[in-house]
Design a protein around this motif. Structure first.
Motif, PDB file in Angstrom:
ATOM      1  N   LEU A 172       4.493  -8.918  -5.229  1.00 17.66           N
ATOM      2  CA  LEU A 172       4.040  -7.526  -5.759  1.00 17.66           C
ATOM      3  C   LEU A 172       5.020  -6.494  -5.242  1.00 17.66           C
ATOM      4  CD1 LEU A 172       0.158  -7.322  -5.452  1.00 17.66           C
ATOM      5  CD2 LEU A 172       1.560  -8.085  -7.595  1.00 17.66           C
ATOM      6  N   VAL A 173       5.533  -7.032  -4.147  1.00 17.76           N
ATOM      7  CA  VAL A 173       6.705  -5.783  -3.412  1.00 17.76           C
ATOM      8  C   VAL A 173       7.977  -5.901  -3.908  1.00 17.76           C
ATOM      9  CG1 VAL A 173       7.576  -5.460  -1.168  1.00 17.76           C
ATOM     10  CG2 VAL A 173       5.004  -6.074  -1.467  1.00 17.76           C
ATOM     11  N   ASP A 217      -0.230  -2.018 -16.671  1.00 17.55           N
ATOM     12  CA  ASP A 217       0.073  -3.308 -15.652  1.00 17.55           C
ATOM     13  C   ASP A 217       0.476  -2.790 -14.557  1.00 17.55           C
ATOM     14  OD1 ASP A 217      -0.371  -4.891 -17.740  1.00 17.55           O
ATOM     15  OD2 ASP A 217       1.640  -5.450 -18.207  1.00 17.55           O
ATOM     16  N   PHE A 218       0.980  -1.698 -14.446  1.00 16.27           N
ATOM     17  CA  PHE A 218       1.585  -1.164 -13.084  1.00 16.27           C
ATOM     18  C   PHE A 218       0.508  -0.605 -12.169  1.00 16.27           C
ATOM     19  CE2 PHE A 218       1.122   2.820 -15.390  1.00 16.27           C
ATOM     20  CZ  PHE A 218       0.855   3.833 -14.257  1.00 16.27           C
ATOM     21  N   LYS A 219      -0.785  -0.062 -12.818  1.00 12.06           N
ATOM     22  CA  LYS A 219      -1.949   0.222 -12.107  1.00 12.06           C
ATOM     23  C   LYS A 219      -2.500  -1.045 -11.631  1.00 12.06           C
ATOM     24  CE  LYS A 219      -2.783   4.194 -15.213  1.00 12.06           C
ATOM     25  NZ  LYS A 219      -3.660   4.743 -15.864  1.00 12.06           N
ATOM     26  N   ARG A 254      -3.832  -4.348  -6.951  1.00 12.73           N
ATOM     27  CA  ARG A 254      -3.965  -5.895  -6.536  1.00 12.73           C
ATOM     28  C   ARG A 254      -3.123  -5.518  -5.009  1.00 12.73           C
ATOM     29  NH1 ARG A 254      -0.606  -9.300 -10.183  1.00 12.73           N
ATOM     30  NH2 ARG A 254      -0.801 -10.727  -8.349  1.00 12.73           N
ATOM     31  N   PHE A 255      -2.269  -4.835  -5.038  1.00  9.62           N
ATOM     32  CA  PHE A 255      -1.305  -4.937  -3.552  1.00  9.62           C
ATOM     33  C   PHE A 255      -2.388  -3.937  -2.658  1.00  9.62           C
ATOM     34  CE2 PHE A 255       0.715  -1.766  -0.897  1.00  9.62           C
ATOM     35  CZ  PHE A 255       1.672  -2.891  -0.204  1.00  9.62           C
ATOM     36  N   SER A 267      -3.049  -4.982   4.370  1.00  8.74           N
ATOM     37  CA  SER A 267      -2.873  -3.808   5.170  1.00  8.74           C
ATOM     38  C   SER A 267      -1.570  -3.130   5.263  1.00  8.74           C
ATOM     39  CB  SER A 267      -3.624  -3.907   6.407  1.00  8.74           C
ATOM     40  OG  SER A 267      -2.935  -4.905   7.312  1.00  8.74           O
ATOM     41  N   LEU A 268      -0.349  -3.689   4.378  1.00  9.66           N
ATOM     42  CA  LEU A 268       1.029  -3.125   4.789  1.00  9.66           C
ATOM     43  C   LEU A 268       0.832  -1.320   4.233  1.00  9.66           C
ATOM     44  CD1 LEU A 268       3.125  -5.940   3.139  1.00  9.66           C
ATOM     45  CD2 LEU A 268       3.182  -5.195   5.433  1.00  9.66           C
TER      46      LEU A 268
END
Length: 215
Positions: free
Chosen positions: A50-51, A74-76, A81-82, A87-88
């Motif tokens: 995802l990153v 989709d971006f939401k 999900r991220f 915990s980044l």
């Protein structure tokens, strides 16, 4: 040059060489990558999930383009999900253009108020590359802590937070400044009671802020 490492799909624990930025392979050859090359040490990896870019072991960037905003939700789902997966420290860079501007307020509310992430608007990939370069330099000055979590905003972040608070109904430049001086961060502002807000901006605006933030 490519540094190999084990990158979890959700962007979990990642070892980023000091002074480098690790980019998702999908950005190879893009305008943003071309502009970053030569300014910072950019390396590419598959499997970032995802990153889009890792600035350090703990801070990463998720890039939302104009096309992403126009295409739907989709971006939401990607952002949620991220946020749920790790915990980044997530920084969301959003292309705010004439076409995507109509979606920006909703994105801002989701990213900043609901997910508690940093939102930085840019006009295009060229501006995004400049922003990432600044972020990396900011990291090099204070690489042992996350500058976005400190009560006192860094010079880089402060304008973005300032603009974000101004988007709240009833809040202009003066009230935004007073609110940030009083509460120090958007997170604390979200948790403030109507009574606490009244002290700073008065009863009417305090109620508007409280309603908008859904406290």
């Amino acid at each position: 040059m490519t540094t190999k490492a084990n990158f979890p799909a959700a962007g979990g624990s990642v070892v980023v060489p000091y002074g480098h930025v690790v980019g998702n392979e999908k950005w190879r050859g893009s305008e943003i990558a071309q502009r970053l090359q030569g300014k910072i040490k950019l390396i590419f990896e598959d499997g970032l999930g995802l990153v889009d870019f890792h600035l350090s072991n703990k801070i990463c960037i998720l890039y939302i383009s104009e096309a992403d905003l126009v295409a739907g939700d989709d971006f939401k789902r990607r952002l949620v999900r991220f946020r749920n997966a790790n915990s980044l420290g997530g920084i969301v860079i959003v292309e705010r253009t004439q076409i995507s501007d109509q979606y920006f307020i909703a994105v801002q509310k989701l990213v900043v108020l609901e997910l508690g992430m940093v939102l930085l608007p840019v006009a295009n990939q060229a501006e995004a590359s400049q922003l990432i370069t600044q972020l990396v330099r900011e990291q090099s000055k204070d690489h042992n802590s996350n500058p976005f979590l400190r009560k006192q905003c860094s010079q880089l972040l402060e304008p973005s937070v300032f603009r974000t608070v101004q988007q709240i109904p009833g809040v202009g430049k003066t009230k935004a400044l007073l609110l940030l001086q009083q509460f120090g961060s958007i997170h604390r502002l979200c948790n403030a009671s109507v009574e606490e807000l009244e002290v700073v901006v008065g009863q009417t605006v305090a109620q508007q802020i409280h309603t908008f933030l859904g406290s």
